[in-house]
Design an enzyme around this catalytic site. Structure first.
Site, mmCIF file in Angstrom:
data_model
loop_
_atom_site.group_PDB
_atom_site.id
_atom_site.type_symbol
_atom_site.label_atom_id
_atom_site.label_comp_id
_atom_site.label_asym_id
_atom_site.label_seq_id
_atom_site.Cartn_x
_atom_site.Cartn_y
_atom_site.Cartn_z
ATOM 1 N N LEU A 1 0.843 -1.033 0.021
ATOM 2 C CA LEU A 1 -0.087 0.052 0.001
ATOM 3 C C LEU A 1 0.794 1.307 0.057
ATOM 4 O O LEU A 1 0.341 2.255 0.073
ATOM 5 C CB LEU A 1 -0.888 -0.034 1.258
ATOM 6 C CG LEU A 1 -1.911 -1.110 1.437
ATOM 7 C CD1 LEU A 1 -3.076 -0.905 2.435
ATOM 8 C CD2 LEU A 1 -2.795 -1.184 0.004
ATOM 9 N N SER A 2 2.191 1.086 -0.076
ATOM 10 C CA SER A 2 2.979 2.406 -0.285
ATOM 11 C C SER A 2 2.395 3.069 -1.326
ATOM 12 O O SER A 2 2.685 4.509 -1.404
ATOM 13 C CB SER A 2 4.613 1.758 -0.467
ATOM 14 O OG SER A 2 4.885 1.198 0.562
ATOM 15 N N LYS B 1 16.204 -6.416 1.421
ATOM 16 C CA LYS B 1 16.481 -5.560 2.259
ATOM 17 C C LYS B 1 17.924 -5.551 2.746
ATOM 18 O O LYS B 1 18.757 -4.639 2.903
ATOM 19 C CB LYS B 1 15.783 -5.257 3.551
ATOM 20 C CG LYS B 1 14.229 -4.839 3.124
ATOM 21 C CD LYS B 1 13.549 -4.453 4.538
ATOM 22 C CE LYS B 1 11.907 -4.114 4.405
ATOM 23 N NZ LYS B 1 11.167 -3.979 5.572
ATOM 24 N N ASP C 1 12.764 1.673 8.737
ATOM 25 C CA ASP C 1 12.108 0.732 9.478
ATOM 26 C C ASP C 1 12.595 0.732 10.951
ATOM 27 O O ASP C 1 11.722 0.744 11.746
ATOM 28 C CB ASP C 1 12.543 -0.601 9.036
ATOM 29 C CG ASP C 1 11.749 -1.112 7.773
ATOM 30 O OD1 ASP C 1 10.828 -0.602 7.420
ATOM 31 O OD2 ASP C 1 12.370 -2.181 7.116
ATOM 32 N N GLY D 1 10.499 -14.259 13.424
ATOM 33 C CA GLY D 1 11.179 -13.847 11.850
ATOM 34 C C GLY D 1 12.540 -13.563 12.361
ATOM 35 O O GLY D 1 12.945 -12.894 13.398
ATOM 36 N N ASN E 1 12.237 -18.862 14.450
ATOM 37 C CA ASN E 1 12.394 -18.548 12.911
ATOM 38 C C ASN E 1 12.139 -19.993 12.498
ATOM 39 O O ASN E 1 11.988 -20.971 13.262
ATOM 40 C CB ASN E 1 13.761 -18.206 12.652
ATOM 41 C CG ASN E 1 13.650 -17.731 11.080
ATOM 42 O OD1 ASN E 1 12.930 -16.995 10.795
ATOM 43 N ND2 ASN E 1 14.702 -18.287 10.442
#
Length: 307
Positions: free
Chosen positions: A33-34, A82, A118, A142, A166
Site C-alpha cells: 500500500l506504499s 532489504k 524501518d 522472524g 524462526n
C-alpha cells in the site's frame, strides 16, 4: 499502481524532466500500500510526483537497481531484498549501517544512498503510546531485514532479553541476528517458530516480523502467505504488548488473538506510515502529513475487507 520494470523505465524516459518518480521494489509486491500512501501525500500537498510498485525477484535485483539509477528519484525496498540490496548501493546513512539493512534509497545524480527507516518506523508507535521497554523481554518472530531493524531499535531502548523464533535454525539471518543482539548486550536465544508458544506468555512484547498472515492484493490469504503463526490467545499474557508488522489486513490473525487475550496491540499500518513519512523527509525534506497517509491506508484496507 503496479508497473513492470521496463514499463517504469519507459514512463521515466517520457516524464522524468517534468515529474519526480518514486517506487517500491519487492517480490511479491501486489499487496503493498506504499503507492496509495505516498500518492495521497503528493495529491494533498500538490507535489508533482508519482509513486509506483515494481515487482522485482531476487534474480533481477542488480539489473533492477542499475535501471532505477537512471529512472527514479528514490525508491523503497521490501521483502526479500532489504539485506541483499546493500551490495548494489553506493553510500549509506548511519541508520542503514547500524541495522545492516536498507529499505529506503535516495538518488542524487545517479549516486544511490541507502537508509533504514524501518528502524524509526518501528519505534515511533511504541513511543506514541508512552511504552517503556527498559529491562523487558521480547519474542521476535522472524529473522529477515525487518527483524534487524527491530533488534537494533529495541537494543537502544534497553531490553534485557530477546527470543528469536524462526522457521529455520540454520539460516544465516538467524546467526547474524543473534550476533547483532549479543553485540548490543542483549541476552539472546533462537528457537524454532513452531516452539514460540512455549515462550510467548512470559514475554512483555511479541513482534511479528514475518509475512505470515499477510493478505494478497485482493484481500485473500493464499499462495506463499497461506500459513498462520503457531500461537493462540492462551499463549499470550494480557499484560503483554503484541505488535504485528503485517498491515494487510488491519486485524491480522496475531492481532485478533492478542485482542482475545486482552493484550495491548500495535498495528502494522502504524509502522508503515511512520517509515513512509521518514522516507518522504529524506527524499523531499518535508514533514509528511501522517493523517493523510493513515487515512489513505485505512481507507484502502477497509475497502479490501468489505469485498
Amino acid at each position: 499502481m503496479l508497473k513492470g520494470l521496463d514499463e517504469l523505465c519507459a514512463y521515466s524516459n517520457a516524464n522524468k524532466d517534468s515529474k519526480m518518480i518514486f517506487c517500491i521494489i519487492g517480490y511479491p509486491i501486489e499487496h503493498s500500500l506504499s503507492p496509495v500512501m505516498h500518492n495521497a501525500v503528493f495529491n494533498a500537498l500538490k507535489i508533482n510526483a508519482v509513486y509506483f510498485s515494481v515487482k522485482v525477484d531476487s534474480s533481477m535485483l542488480k539489473y533492477a537497481v542499475d535501471k532505477l539509477r537512471n529512472a527514479v528519484n528514490g525508491f523503497n525496498v521490501t521483502i526479500p531484498h532489504k539485506v541483499e540490496i546493500i551490495k548494489y548501493i553506493d553510500e549509506f546513512d548511519h541508520s542503514a549501517t547500524k541495522v545492516n539493512a536498507v529499505n529506503t534509497v535516495s538518488n542524487f545524480n545517479g549516486i544511490l544512498k541507502g537508509y533504514n527507516t524501518d528502524y524509526y518506523g518501528f519505534m515511533q508507535p511504541i513511543k506514541n503510546r508512552g511504552i517503556e521497554l527498559m529491562g523487558k523481554s521480547v519474542l521476535l518472530l522472524g529473522a529477515g531485514g525487518a527483524a534487524r531493524a527491530v533488534v537494533t531499535a529495541l537494543a537502544e531502548e534497553g531490553i534485557a532479553r530477546i527470543i528469536i523464533a524462526n522457521r529455520s535454525m540454520n539460516s544465516s539471518n538467524v546467526h547474524s541476528l543473534i550476533k547483532l543482539a549479543m553485540n548490543k548486550g542483549i541476552e539472546c536465544k533462537a528457537v524454532m517458530l513452531n516452539e514460540s508458544s512455549k515462550y510467548s506468555y512470559e514475554c512483555d512484547l511479541i513482534v511479528n516480523a514475518t509475512p505470515l498472515g499477510m493478505s494478497d492484493a485482493y484481500g485473500n490469504n493464499k499462495d506463499s502467505f497461506d500459513n498462520h503463526l503457531p500461537l493462540t490467545s492462551k499463549d499470550i499474557n494480557n499484560k503483554s504488548i503484541v505488535y504485528d508488522l503485517v498491515y494487510n489486513p488491519i486485524d491480522t490473525q496475531l492481532i485478533r488473538i492478542a485482542k482475545d487475550a486482552d493484550a495491548k496491540v500495535i498495528y502494522g499500518y502504524e509502522m508503515l506510515v511512520e517509515q513512509g513519512a521518514k522516507a518522504l523527509e529524506i527524499w523531499l525534506n518535508i514533514d509528511a502529513p501522517r493523517d493523510v497517509m493513515s487515512n489513505a491506508v485505512l481507507s484502502k484496507l477497509s475497502t479490501k475487507q468489505e469485498k
